[in-house]
Design a protein around this motif. Structure first.
Motif, mmCIF file in Angstrom:
data_model
loop_
_atom_site.group_PDB
_atom_site.id
_atom_site.type_symbol
_atom_site.label_atom_id
_atom_site.label_comp_id
_atom_site.label_asym_id
_atom_site.label_seq_id
_atom_site.Cartn_x
_atom_site.Cartn_y
_atom_site.Cartn_z
ATOM 1 N N ARG A 144 0.851 -1.203 0.000
ATOM 2 C CA ARG A 144 0.000 0.000 0.000
ATOM 3 C C ARG A 144 0.881 1.245 0.000
ATOM 4 N NH1 ARG A 144 -5.398 1.073 1.541
ATOM 5 N NH2 ARG A 144 -5.643 -1.155 2.034
ATOM 6 N N ASP A 145 0.599 2.150 -0.942
ATOM 7 C CA ASP A 145 1.296 3.439 -1.008
ATOM 8 C C ASP A 145 2.816 3.285 -1.026
ATOM 9 O OD1 ASP A 145 -1.195 4.681 -0.936
ATOM 10 O OD2 ASP A 145 -1.197 4.780 1.259
ATOM 11 N N GLY A 146 3.304 2.326 -1.809
ATOM 12 C CA GLY A 146 4.741 2.155 -1.961
ATOM 13 C C GLY A 146 5.440 1.484 -0.806
ATOM 14 N N ALA A 147 4.672 0.851 0.082
ATOM 15 C CA ALA A 147 5.272 0.198 1.245
ATOM 16 C C ALA A 147 4.711 -1.213 1.410
ATOM 17 C CB ALA A 147 5.024 1.007 2.513
ATOM 18 N N TYR A 148 5.573 -2.101 1.865
ATOM 19 C CA TYR A 148 5.150 -3.450 2.238
ATOM 20 C C TYR A 148 4.678 -3.393 3.687
ATOM 21 C CZ TYR A 148 5.816 -8.232 4.003
ATOM 22 O OH TYR A 148 5.657 -9.449 4.618
ATOM 23 N N ARG A 149 3.444 -3.807 3.922
ATOM 24 C CA ARG A 149 2.864 -3.764 5.266
ATOM 25 C C ARG A 149 2.511 -5.183 5.699
ATOM 26 N NH1 ARG A 149 -1.776 -1.612 6.326
ATOM 27 N NH2 ARG A 149 -1.214 -0.382 8.156
ATOM 28 N N ARG A 150 2.662 -5.438 7.005
ATOM 29 C CA ARG A 150 2.259 -6.737 7.517
ATOM 30 C C ARG A 150 2.042 -6.663 9.029
ATOM 31 N NH1 ARG A 150 4.889 -11.877 7.668
ATOM 32 N NH2 ARG A 150 3.550 -11.992 9.512
ATOM 33 N N THR A 151 1.348 -7.675 9.530
ATOM 34 C CA THR A 151 1.144 -7.795 10.971
ATOM 35 C C THR A 151 2.294 -8.588 11.581
ATOM 36 O OG1 THR A 151 -0.211 -9.784 10.647
ATOM 37 C CG2 THR A 151 -1.356 -7.668 10.786
ATOM 38 N N GLY A 199 2.372 -8.753 22.568
ATOM 39 C CA GLY A 199 1.179 -8.310 21.841
ATOM 40 C C GLY A 199 1.428 -8.379 20.343
ATOM 41 N N HIS A 200 0.646 -7.633 19.596
ATOM 42 C CA HIS A 200 0.826 -7.635 18.145
ATOM 43 C C HIS A 200 1.324 -6.272 17.669
ATOM 44 C CE1 HIS A 200 -3.192 -5.713 18.207
ATOM 45 N NE2 HIS A 200 -2.790 -5.139 17.096
ATOM 46 N N GLY A 201 1.734 -6.228 16.418
ATOM 47 C CA GLY A 201 2.175 -4.979 15.824
ATOM 48 C C GLY A 201 1.839 -4.945 14.350
ATOM 49 N N ILE A 202 1.944 -3.771 13.766
ATOM 50 C CA ILE A 202 1.814 -3.584 12.317
ATOM 51 C C ILE A 202 3.017 -2.780 11.868
ATOM 52 C CG2 ILE A 202 0.498 -2.465 10.470
ATOM 53 C CD1 ILE A 202 -2.038 -2.978 12.087
ATOM 54 N N HIS A 257 18.215 4.167 3.192
ATOM 55 C CA HIS A 257 17.723 3.393 4.322
ATOM 56 C C HIS A 257 16.339 2.845 4.002
ATOM 57 C CE1 HIS A 257 16.077 7.467 5.060
ATOM 58 N NE2 HIS A 257 15.019 6.807 5.512
ATOM 59 N N ILE A 258 15.832 2.007 4.886
ATOM 60 C CA ILE A 258 14.453 1.539 4.804
ATOM 61 C C ILE A 258 13.635 2.317 5.828
ATOM 62 C CG2 ILE A 258 12.880 -0.415 5.057
ATOM 63 C CD1 ILE A 258 14.773 -0.750 2.718
ATOM 64 N N GLU A 259 12.597 2.992 5.365
ATOM 65 C CA GLU A 259 11.706 3.663 6.309
ATOM 66 C C GLU A 259 10.832 2.614 6.966
ATOM 67 O OE1 GLU A 259 9.123 7.503 5.724
ATOM 68 O OE2 GLU A 259 7.878 5.729 5.356
ATOM 69 N N CYS A 260 10.788 2.640 8.282
ATOM 70 C CA CYS A 260 10.033 1.648 9.057
ATOM 71 C C CYS A 260 9.029 2.373 9.939
ATOM 72 C CB CYS A 260 11.001 0.834 9.906
ATOM 73 S SG CYS A 260 10.226 -0.300 11.082
ATOM 74 N N ARG A 261 7.749 2.116 9.687
ATOM 75 C CA ARG A 261 6.690 2.686 10.533
ATOM 76 C C ARG A 261 6.049 1.562 11.324
ATOM 77 N NH1 ARG A 261 3.822 8.134 8.844
ATOM 78 N NH2 ARG A 261 5.658 9.244 8.105
ATOM 79 N N LEU A 262 6.177 1.652 12.641
ATOM 80 C CA LEU A 262 5.705 0.592 13.530
ATOM 81 C C LEU A 262 4.574 1.087 14.410
ATOM 82 C CD1 LEU A 262 9.025 -1.032 14.823
ATOM 83 C CD2 LEU A 262 7.105 -2.290 13.829
ATOM 84 N N THR A 263 3.543 0.279 14.497
ATOM 85 C CA THR A 263 2.469 0.499 15.466
ATOM 86 C C THR A 263 2.429 -0.729 16.357
ATOM 87 O OG1 THR A 263 1.216 1.743 13.808
ATOM 88 C CG2 THR A 263 0.027 1.013 15.765
#
Length: 440
Positions: free
Chosen positions: A229-236, A242-245, A254-260
């Motif tokens: 999505r939007d140029g990024a690989y996303r996964r759970t 707990g869990h994360g996304i 570099h690799i931009e990493c967005r973590l929730t």
């Protein structure tokens, strides 16, 4: 490598980023330790000391350079290339085992005594497991301080410190600033992100063939667990607390990493698993140089240097996917994803009422596993050799995993004139997994 003074000096004088994470250079006159590629003018060689790990430099009383941030260097490729006790221990420490179970927990997973592990880590890295885990906690703390508005008291416990006092003392000792000073200094650099989301940079050694790496991940995505999505690989992510996304976006440096994350205590583990997924601690120059020695592979490597082996965030998940397929996703934990279309965390083995899941639960597929013993256990379950080697390559991380019977690889060699692949491939050792990336 840190014992080879002349090689270390050459790397520091050349500011060679390839050696970031291989060793650390400490300046006696300033009390600071740096990456080899630090942009400051190198001091006289008599004033330099070299250490095999950030933990060893910290233990010797040096603090981290504010310019090159040596604590954020790419990890040493040794821990992903080797299968000995030290490498297995380092992979487990990076995954947070010491923080969760202490050194006895690490020893239990490795099947060695605490004394044996202490002795071998001290001999090779100049620091024991507690010091190495402490250095990792400090890095996690700095990330939380600089990239989130989380109260500093909460940062201390999220990073794994036993008390706020220990947290304050450690940060001041390693970074020569208090946590409050670090946060104040970082405010001008902070980027906006969704509430509860951490935006980080994952460094890597150049070159990186990101197009090939992410194309392979996209080709295998499981709906609900992964998406593009939007140029990024996303996964759970299924994590210890707990869990994360995660959203991983390739950029030139570099690799931009967005973590929730559901629980911030999982930050360090989540970062380690994302780095492992993308094989970011590899040494692509060493790999490609070795593969170029074979004239058959030379044009392939020259065309697309820096190929990585896409690995996994969970060895158990990959094994199930390789053997059973994607039909088990619905058994995973449902999650909410306001930013996209992810719906589930991939189920763990305990939640799958399948004979193969129960059998896999008896196989040690963890990051600290013995690669060769795991192969034997998988083969004993009746799993074919191509699947076993695929699991060894992608899930266990063996850089030499390879099967001459792999259909994708055989298809790739047909045009190259190789008649006896099993024999010819021995010249690619210990990088046969990477050779397979150029052939498939």
């Amino acid at each position: 490598m840190h014992k080879d003074t002349q090689s270390c000096l050459r790397a520091v004088r050349a500011k060679d980023a390839r050696f970031d994470g291989w060793f650390y250079a400490a300046v006696i006159t300033t009390g600071i330790y740096c990456r080899p590629s630090c942009p400051v003018t190198p001091p006289k060689s008599a004033n330099l000391r070299f250490f095999p790990s950030a933990a060893a430099a910290q233990q010797a009383g040096f603090r981290a350079c504010r310019r090159c941030r040596p604590d954020a260097s790419p990890g040493s490729p040794q821990w992903n290339e080797r299968a000995d006790l030290v490498a297995r221990a380092m992979r487990l420490i990076a995954d947070g085992v010491v923080d969760r179970g202490g050194v006895p927990g690490l020893a239990s997973k490795l099947g060695y005594s605490v004394r044996q592990i202490q002795r071998q880590l001290l001999a090779e890295l100049g620091a024991g497991p507690l010091a190495i885990a402490r250095a990792q906690r400090a890095q996690t703390a700095r990330l939380l301080i600089e990239t989130t508005p989380v109260p500093l008291g909460d940062v201390a416990f999220a990073a794994g410190f036993a008390s706020v006092r220990t947290f304050n003392d450690t940060v001041r000792e390693i970074f020569a600033q208090t946590p409050s000073e670090l946060r104040l200094r970082a405010r001008s650099r902070q980027q906006s992100a969704a509430p509860g989301t951490l935006t980080l940079r994952l460094p890597f050694r150049q070159p990186l063939d990101a197009d090939d790496l992410f194309a392979r991940l996209k080709a295998e995505m499981l709906p609900g667990v992964e998406e593009w999505r939007d140029g990024a690989y996303r996964r759970t992510l299924g994590l210890p607390h707990g869990h994360g996304i995660v959203a991983l976006r390739p950029l030139p440096e570099h690799i931009e990493c967005r973590l929730t994350l559901a629980d911030l205590r999982d930050l360090s583990t989540a970062i380690t698993r994302c780095r492992r997924l993308l094989d970011l601690d590899a040494d692509p120059v060493a790999v490609d140089e070795a593969l170029r020695a074979d004239p058959v592979l030379t044009p392939l490597v020259d065309k697309d240097p820096g190929r990585r082996v896409p690995r996994t965030v969970s060895a158990e998940e990959f094994a199930v996917r390789a053997i059973v397929g994607s039909g088990v996703v619905g058994y995973g934990t449902p999650i909410s994803d306001p930013a996209g279309g992810l719906t589930h965390v991939f189920p763990d083995l305990a939640s799958l009422d399948l004979p193969i899941a129960r059998a896999l639960a008896e196989v040690d597929l963890g990051v600290g596993s013995d690669w060769f013993q795991a192969r034997e256990q998988l083969s004993a379950l009746g799993i074919d050799v191509v699947t076993v080697e695929t699991i060894a390559k992608r899930a266990l991380g063996d850089p030499d995993a390879f099967s001459a019977a792999d259909p994708a690889i055989r298809c790739g060699v047909r045009k190259l004139g190789i008649t006896d692949l099993a024999t010819h491939s021995t010249t690619w050792r210990p990088w046969r997994a990477y050779a397979g990336q150029y052939l498939s």
